[in-house]
Design a protein around this motif. Structure first.
Motif, PDB file in Angstrom:
ATOM      1  N   GLU A 240       0.837  -1.207   0.000  1.00 51.31           N
ATOM      2  CA  GLU A 240       0.000   0.000   0.000  1.00 51.31           C
ATOM      3  C   GLU A 240       0.871   1.256   0.000  1.00 51.31           C
ATOM      4  N   LYS A 241       1.939   1.224   0.823  1.00 55.62           N
ATOM      5  CA  LYS A 241       2.856   2.368   0.911  1.00 55.62           C
ATOM      6  C   LYS A 241       3.502   2.627  -0.445  1.00 55.62           C
ATOM      7  N   LEU A 242       3.972   1.541  -1.069  1.00 51.90           N
ATOM      8  CA  LEU A 242       4.621   1.653  -2.372  1.00 51.90           C
ATOM      9  C   LEU A 242       3.661   2.236  -3.401  1.00 51.90           C
ATOM     10  N   ARG A 243       2.438   1.718  -3.378  1.00 52.48           N
ATOM     11  CA  ARG A 243       1.423   2.178  -4.319  1.00 52.48           C
ATOM     12  C   ARG A 243       1.154   3.658  -4.129  1.00 52.48           C
ATOM     13  N   ALA A 244       1.042   4.047  -2.862  1.00 50.39           N
ATOM     14  CA  ALA A 244       0.742   5.446  -2.564  1.00 50.39           C
ATOM     15  C   ALA A 244       1.845   6.362  -3.099  1.00 50.39           C
ATOM     16  N   ARG A 245       3.092   5.879  -3.074  1.00 48.65           N
ATOM     17  CA  ARG A 245       4.200   6.702  -3.573  1.00 48.65           C
ATOM     18  C   ARG A 245       4.200   6.772  -5.086  1.00 48.65           C
ATOM     19  N   LEU A 246       3.999   5.600  -5.718  1.00 53.40           N
ATOM     20  CA  LEU A 246       4.178   5.529  -7.172  1.00 53.40           C
ATOM     21  C   LEU A 246       3.007   6.118  -7.943  1.00 53.40           C
ATOM     22  N   ALA A 248       0.542   8.222  -6.690  1.00 48.49           N
ATOM     23  CA  ALA A 248      -0.152   9.164  -5.822  1.00 48.49           C
ATOM     24  C   ALA A 248      -1.113  10.028  -6.629  1.00 48.49           C
ATOM     25  N   TRP A 249      -0.827  10.195  -7.923  1.00 48.49           N
ATOM     26  CA  TRP A 249      -1.648  11.066  -8.754  1.00 48.49           C
ATOM     27  C   TRP A 249      -3.013  10.458  -9.046  1.00 48.49           C
TER      28      TRP A 249
END
Lengths: 261, 255
Positions: A240-246, A248-249
């Motif tokens: 989830e953290k990774l997804r939120a970073r990659l 985020a748009w």
């Protein structure tokens, strides 16, 4: 009150964990059956397992197979899914095949694949690969299909080759949807991993889990369940953290966490 | 248009035909002995033979019983909890973190616990099926009911509709597409999980047949239950889609 608590990320799941452990402890004390040791006894086994070199090696074995299976699935499934999304012909070629193998329980292929590839890493990694590939292909396909046509036209007008368009436009635009597929795939990878190790008992967490069940080491059984649960939760959280970073748009895609095998 | 559809169908049949041909080719060339890879014809004739065999059908019936029992429990719990979580903030605050923790846990790892608590009979398998199928249904219901246009509910309430009636005449019908999607996913999952549970510990059911055949190296008999459960999954999926099409006339189809 509950909403102020919810403002702190991570706290509600922590409270939920403690509540579940409390429920378990209470149930064990009330029903007092052999098959359900109280939570604290099982948890006492945790440091013993995590401190044991052999057990750690087993867990590492499992994680390694899962990582290789997932990486292979990413490398194969995403390009196939993207191509399916952009070409009617490719989609028509693959769709019936995928629909046919979709309801096959992948972990149940294990006994047959074992006949061909033995009980080692190869067959387990292959089963994980198969399990992860299908949701990945499906979601990449959906993502690529929804790409705005005008962007592709503009890119073509600017002189991008089809391959460039696929990599520079279709792939980033489908990324949120691909991530949904990866998340589903991770859950599947974990399930397939445990099941395949249970069927071909040679190494791994599934092996420890079911061997201790057969040897009636109930504390270890429950401690392993907790370890596998934590593994699943941590993977999900990290992802989830990774997804939120990659991505985020992108708006968070509503998704249903699926756990097919 | 019809010409295009038939040509697309032909293109789609190609990989399946190729795979079958490859399978037949490998088996016929003698590269793989029949004990490793039986010929497709042998497998399918055995499948037809077994489908007329009452003992095999009895195993299949036991699998179906467990499947539907677990799935029914999952539907009831999933829909009730999902609706309650949308309607009540306390329930939502309670359910959300628990689901957040439990949903990514591979449920198959809980199976030893279910065996120890519920025994080797039906109950532990039904519990595993329910545990695996409940989360997609719950999440889909929750997403569906929380996406219902609030104005619809407000208007109904303003017009004097009691809360319970709003639930059954507005919220649930509006959330139905999402709920049905969750149920369809849950159904396919149930199908797979019941088979795995029977493979792990059972004395009957289709999964047991596969393990039994594997122990006695009857390779043909290993393929048959696997194909049977896959066909069952396809069949259930198709009938569910038909049901969905009846209930939701005008909604787009899904894969």
């Amino acid at each position: 009150m509950t909403w102020r608590l919810a403002a702190l990320p991570g706290l509600p799941p922590l409270i939920a964990c403690l509540a579940l452990l409390g429920l378990w402890e209470a149930a064990a004390r009330i029903f007092a059956i052999d098959g359900l040791p109280p939570a604290h006894e099982a948890l006492r086994q945790l440091p013993a397992i995590l401190g044991d070199r052999e057990a750690l090696l087993h867990i590492l074995d499992s994680v390694r197979r899962m990582a290789i299976g997932c990486a292979l699935a990413l490398a194969v499934a995403v390009p196939v899914g993207l191509l399916m999304g952009r070409s009617r012909l490719v989609a028509a070629f693959f769709n019936p095949l995928l629909m046919t193998i979709y309801p096959v329980p992948k972990a149940a292929l294990m006994p047959i694949i074992m006949l061909w590839l033995g009980i080692g890493d190869a067959s387990k990694t292959l089963v994980i690969f198969l399990g992860v590939s299908l949701p990945l292909i499906y979601h990449s396909y959906q993502g690529a299909r929804a790409v705005e046509e005008k962007m592709l036209w503009s890119a073509a007008a600017m002189g991008m080759s089809p391959l460039q368009r696929l990599v520079r436009i279709v792939l980033p635009a489908s990324l949120p949807e691909i991530f949904v597929g990866v998340r589903t795939g991770l859950v599947l990878a974990l399930i397939t991993m445990v099941t395949s190790e249970m069927i071909a008992r040679q190494s791994g967490v599934g092996n420890i889990l079911f061997n201790s069940l057969d040897m009636a080491l109930y504390d270890t059984v429950y401690a392993m369940i907790v370890i596998i649960g934590i593994l699943g939760f941590v993977l999900d959280l990290g992802f989830e953290k990774l997804r939120a970073r990659l991505v985020a748009w992108a708006e968070p895609v509503h998704q249903i966490a699926v756990g097919t095998t | 248009m019809t010409g295009r559809r038939t040509s697309e169908l032909l293109v789609g049949a190609l990989p399946i035909a190729l795979l079958l041909a490859l399978w037949h080719g490998i088996a016929a060339s003698g590269m793989a002995p029949p004990s490793l890879l039986p010929a497709p014809l042998a497998v399918f004739s055995r499948l037809v033979e077994q489908l007329c065999n009452p003992v095999f059908l009895e195993h299949a019936a036991i699998t179906l019983l467990r499947l539907f029992a677990g799935f029914a429990i999952a539907v009831v719990i999933g829909v009730v909890v999902g609706v309650a979580a949308t309607g009540n903030r306390m329930v939502e605050a309670l359910v959300k973190p628990v689901v957040r923790v439990l949903a990514p846990v591979p449920k198959i790892a809980l199976y030893p616990a279910f065996i120890l608590i519920l025994g080797f009979e039906h109950a532990s398998k039904i519990a595993l099926v329910a545990a695996d199928a409940v989360f997609p249904i719950l999440l889909a219901t929750y997403q569906g009911t929380s996406a219902v246009e609030p104005k619809l509910v407000w208007s109904a309430r303003a017009a004097g509709t009691p809360a319970r009636k709003v639930l059954f005449t507005i919220v649930l019908p509006a959330a139905l597409p999402s709920v049905l999607t969750g149920c369809r996913i849950g159904l396919v999952i149930s199908c797979i999980v019941v088979f795995l549970a029977e493979m792990i510990s059972s004395t009957n059911g289709l999964g047991h047949l596969l393990v039994y055949a594997a122990r006695s190296f009857h390779t043909v008999d290993m393929f048959v239950p696997l194909i049977a459960i896959s066909l069952l999954g396809l069949l259930l999926n198709a009938s569910f889609n038909a049901l969905r099409a009846r209930l939701l006339v005008g909604f787009p189809e899904e894969w």
